[in-house]
Design a protein around this motif. Sequence first.
Motif: not given
Length: 237
Positions: A99, A104-105, A107, A145-149, A151-152, A155
């Motif tokens: 996972s 998340p916050r 970079t 880049h942040l994780p939500n920016q 791809s899987g 990450r």
Amino acid sequence: MTPDDNSALIRLNGISKHYQMGSQLVRALDGISVEIGNGDWVSFIGSSGSGKSTILNILGCLDRPTDGEYYLNGVYVEDLGPNQLAEIRNREIGFIFQSFNLLPRATALGNVMQPLVYSRIGYRRRKDMAREALRRVGLDDRVDHLPNQLSGGQRQRVAIARALVTEPSILLADEPTGNLDSRTSADIMQLFDQLHREGQTLVLVTHEEDVAGLGDRVIELLDGKIIRDRRAGEPLH
């Protein structure tokens, strides 16, 4: 205690892990003995309940066995206290999870720097080490880049860089392609192959035969026991 042979990076002698669930004794591991050398790529494979997660937790010094001996780089793990275990985890072991477990916050760079926070390394050096780890996994251009920016697959590459940044003796990967599509999984396994060729020791836990077979050696588990220890590429039966 000292091992008879210091050549193995990992040495398990008769490792068992038992849990009491009500009136039932669960034998999650039942007398596991195995050696893993420097530079090896070993995959543990088995169905749910076979003992894969338990052995990963013991190898990663996240759990202690009920019985048996575990030597990591010549150190008898059972002699270590909580602070020493935390230190050996940080120094010797890089963890990669299905996972990702990214902040998340933070970079990509901040996530990779995280394992170095409690080291005596200065901030600038930590930053340089994190950038180099991201370069090794092909993310030079994603450091901010942040994780939500991401791809899987990106990450998971950040997670691999985070595991690499402390230059650990061993990388432990728990179902590293479990949340990825087949094409991205192939890219990640190609990265593992590259790291292995560079000399990194890898231990993967997976239920996928095609993933397990990409390394040197496949150890099959069933009901907490090793039922087969084979070279990758050998037929299942």
